[in-house]
Design an enzyme around this catalytic site. Structure first.
Site, PDB file in Angstrom:
ATOM      1  N   TYR A   1       0.835  -1.138  -0.006  1.00 58.29           N
ATOM      2  CA  TYR A   1      -0.194  -0.154  -0.038  1.00 58.29           C
ATOM      3  C   TYR A   1       0.840   1.409  -0.029  1.00 58.29           C
ATOM      4  CZ  TYR A   1      -3.703   3.324   1.379  1.00 58.29           C
ATOM      5  OH  TYR A   1      -4.538   4.173   1.625  1.00 58.29           O
TER       6      TYR A   1
HETATM    7  N1  LIG Z   1      -9.879   5.704   4.648  1.00 55.16           N
HETATM    8  C1  LIG Z   1      -8.583   5.739   4.850  1.00 55.16           C
HETATM    9  O1  LIG Z   1      -8.293   5.579   6.093  1.00 55.16           O
HETATM   10  C2  LIG Z   1      -7.520   6.282   3.791  1.00 55.16           C
HETATM   11  C3  LIG Z   1      -6.421   6.934   4.238  1.00 55.16           C
HETATM   12  C4  LIG Z   1      -5.512   7.478   3.501  1.00 55.16           C
HETATM   13  C5  LIG Z   1      -6.000   6.984   1.949  1.00 55.16           C
HETATM   14  N2  LIG Z   1      -7.063   6.384   1.488  1.00 55.16           N
HETATM   15  C6  LIG Z   1      -7.268   6.231   0.016  1.00 55.16           C
HETATM   16  O2  LIG Z   1      -8.302   7.131  -0.328  1.00 55.16           O
HETATM   17  C7  LIG Z   1      -9.254   6.321  -1.377  1.00 55.16           C
HETATM   18  C8  LIG Z   1     -10.498   5.997  -0.820  1.00 55.16           C
HETATM   19  O3  LIG Z   1     -10.798   5.407   0.174  1.00 55.16           O
HETATM   20  P1  LIG Z   1     -11.884   4.895   1.076  1.00 55.16           P
HETATM   21  O4  LIG Z   1     -11.717   4.954   2.362  1.00 55.16           O
HETATM   22  O5  LIG Z   1     -13.165   5.661   0.445  1.00 55.16           O
HETATM   23  O6  LIG Z   1     -11.987   3.585   0.599  1.00 55.16           O
HETATM   24  P2  LIG Z   1     -13.507   2.282   0.171  1.00 55.16           P
HETATM   25  O7  LIG Z   1     -13.026   1.165   0.186  1.00 55.16           O
HETATM   26  O8  LIG Z   1     -14.450   2.927   1.026  1.00 55.16           O
HETATM   27  O9  LIG Z   1     -13.944   2.900  -1.507  1.00 55.16           O
HETATM   28  C9  LIG Z   1     -13.143   2.595  -2.399  1.00 55.16           C
HETATM   29  C10 LIG Z   1     -13.847   2.247  -3.686  1.00 55.16           C
HETATM   30  O10 LIG Z   1     -12.938   1.838  -4.615  1.00 55.16           O
HETATM   31  C11 LIG Z   1     -13.552   0.962  -5.316  1.00 55.16           C
HETATM   32  N3  LIG Z   1     -12.600   0.095  -6.216  1.00 55.16           N
HETATM   33  C12 LIG Z   1     -11.662  -0.763  -5.616  1.00 55.16           C
HETATM   34  N4  LIG Z   1     -10.687  -1.358  -6.572  1.00 55.16           N
HETATM   35  C13 LIG Z   1     -11.413  -1.165  -7.710  1.00 55.16           C
HETATM   36  C14 LIG Z   1     -11.083  -1.375  -9.078  1.00 55.16           C
HETATM   37  N5  LIG Z   1     -10.256  -2.292  -9.046  1.00 55.16           N
HETATM   38  N6  LIG Z   1     -11.907  -0.942 -10.164  1.00 55.16           N
HETATM   39  C15 LIG Z   1     -12.851   0.120  -9.870  1.00 55.16           C
HETATM   40  N7  LIG Z   1     -13.480   0.327  -8.573  1.00 55.16           N
HETATM   41  C16 LIG Z   1     -12.436  -0.139  -7.371  1.00 55.16           C
HETATM   42  C17 LIG Z   1     -14.280   0.083  -4.284  1.00 55.16           C
HETATM   43  O11 LIG Z   1     -15.690  -0.857  -4.949  1.00 55.16           O
HETATM   44  C18 LIG Z   1     -14.927   1.070  -3.282  1.00 55.16           C
HETATM   45  O12 LIG Z   1     -16.153   1.528  -3.703  1.00 55.16           O
HETATM   46  C19 LIG Z   1      -8.227   4.954  -1.595  1.00 55.16           C
HETATM   47  O13 LIG Z   1      -7.354   5.449  -2.603  1.00 55.16           O
HETATM   48  C20 LIG Z   1      -7.588   5.007  -0.339  1.00 55.16           C
HETATM   49  O14 LIG Z   1      -6.197   4.302  -0.536  1.00 55.16           O
HETATM   50  C21 LIG Z   1      -7.957   6.209   2.459  1.00 55.16           C
END
Ligand SMILES: NC(=O)c1ccc[n+]([C@@H]2O[C@H](COP(=O)([O-])OP(=O)(O)OC[C@H]3O[C@@H](n4cnc5c(N)ncnc54)[C@H](O)[C@@H]3O)[C@@H](O)[C@H]2O)c1
Length: 250
Positions: free
Chosen positions: A157
């Protein structure tokens, strides 16, 4: 809530079916944009469309972001539906679970790079020529503070998000004279469904690192991200914006 002007703008939000992407879509719609949600989860896309439609025009495209043809088709479909793409927010991402680098399955390590880095490369590749042709575009990549610092038990990650920061910096420079601006944000932990794929130990580790001593709220992330997609963001590109509650030191 401050007003952000996205009137007559069309925004693509990958991973927009839930989490931070969903909050971004909500804020963009409230700011006057039309929104296209691109996500692999068809059921959740439909649910989100019906919830968000009261706020403005929403379309959904089921897309596998690691598949070039699927991404190209999504871009074509979105332009067909809305007439243009002015902004792209790359929010889709996966954690791939937690484990020591030498113990994580090779397939999972590769998959995280594919989704979090190659997926963003493919969406940029599909959308940028269109933005250059129309002389306007804003791209925001959701990286992570893990990409700056490297979290233990999340090398796949962290590496994917460090790569995404590199992609942002390169692409931002390539497009700097085209009025297509590319920036990244680096959130600390936000309590979304992504937590289901992490160990409690890892979640506790991330919280302990945040000086504000709380998790980021998706709406707080959306405030910065949506501003970065607006015309008001005019002299920032290839840059990385902090959303870490005081954790990041650069
Ligand atoms: N939530 C956190 O703690 C956090 C912290 C830092 C960064 N981020 C980043 O923020 C972004 C959003 O995170 P989140 O918490 O909303 O995640 P989440 O899991 O709630 O949502 C992610 C979405 O991406 C979609 N997805 C995953 N793989 C896919 C693919 N191959 N093709 C199409 N869609 C796909 C999933 O279906 C889901 O709806 C991510 O990139 C995550 O790495 C999140």
């Amino acid at each position: 809530m401050n007003q952000i002007d996205l009137k007559d703008r069309v925004m693509v939000v990958t991973g927009g079916a839930r989490g931070i992407g969903y909050a971004v879509a909500q804020r963009a719609l409230r700011s006057g944009a039309a929104v296209a949600l691109w996500d692999v989860d068809g059921e959740r896309l439909e649910r989100s469309r019906s919830e968000l439609s009261a706020l403005g025009p929403v379309s959904v495209v089921k897309v596998e972001l690691t598949d070039e043809a699927s991404v190209e088709a999504a871009a074509l479909k979105t332009v067909e539906t809305h007439g243009a793409i002015h902004a792209l927010v790359n929010s889709a991402g996966i954690t791939g679970g937690n484990g020591l680098t030498w113990e994580l399955p090779v397939d999972m390590w590769r998959r995280v790079i594919e989704v979090n880095l190659i997926g963003c490369y493919l969406t940029c590749r599909a959308v940028v020529p269109h933005m250059i042709a129309q002389g306007y575009g804003r791209i925001v990549n959701i990286a992570s503070v893990a990409g700056k610092e490297g979290n233990p038990n999340a090398s796949h990650y962290s590496a994917s998000k460090a790569g995404l920061i590199g992609l942002t910096k390169s692409l931002g420079k390539e497009l700097a004279t085209k009025n297509v601006l590319v920036n990244a944000v680096t959130p600390a932990a936000a309590k979304t469904e992504i937590f289901d794929s992490m160990s409690q130990q890892h979640i506790d580790y991330m919280l302990a690192k945040i000086p504000m001593n709380r998790f980021l709220m998706p709406d707080e992330a959306a405030s910065l991200i949506v501003w970065l997609t607006s015309e008001d963001c005019a002299f920032s590109t290839g840059s990385v914006f902090d959303l870490s509650g005081g954790r990041a030191t650069y």
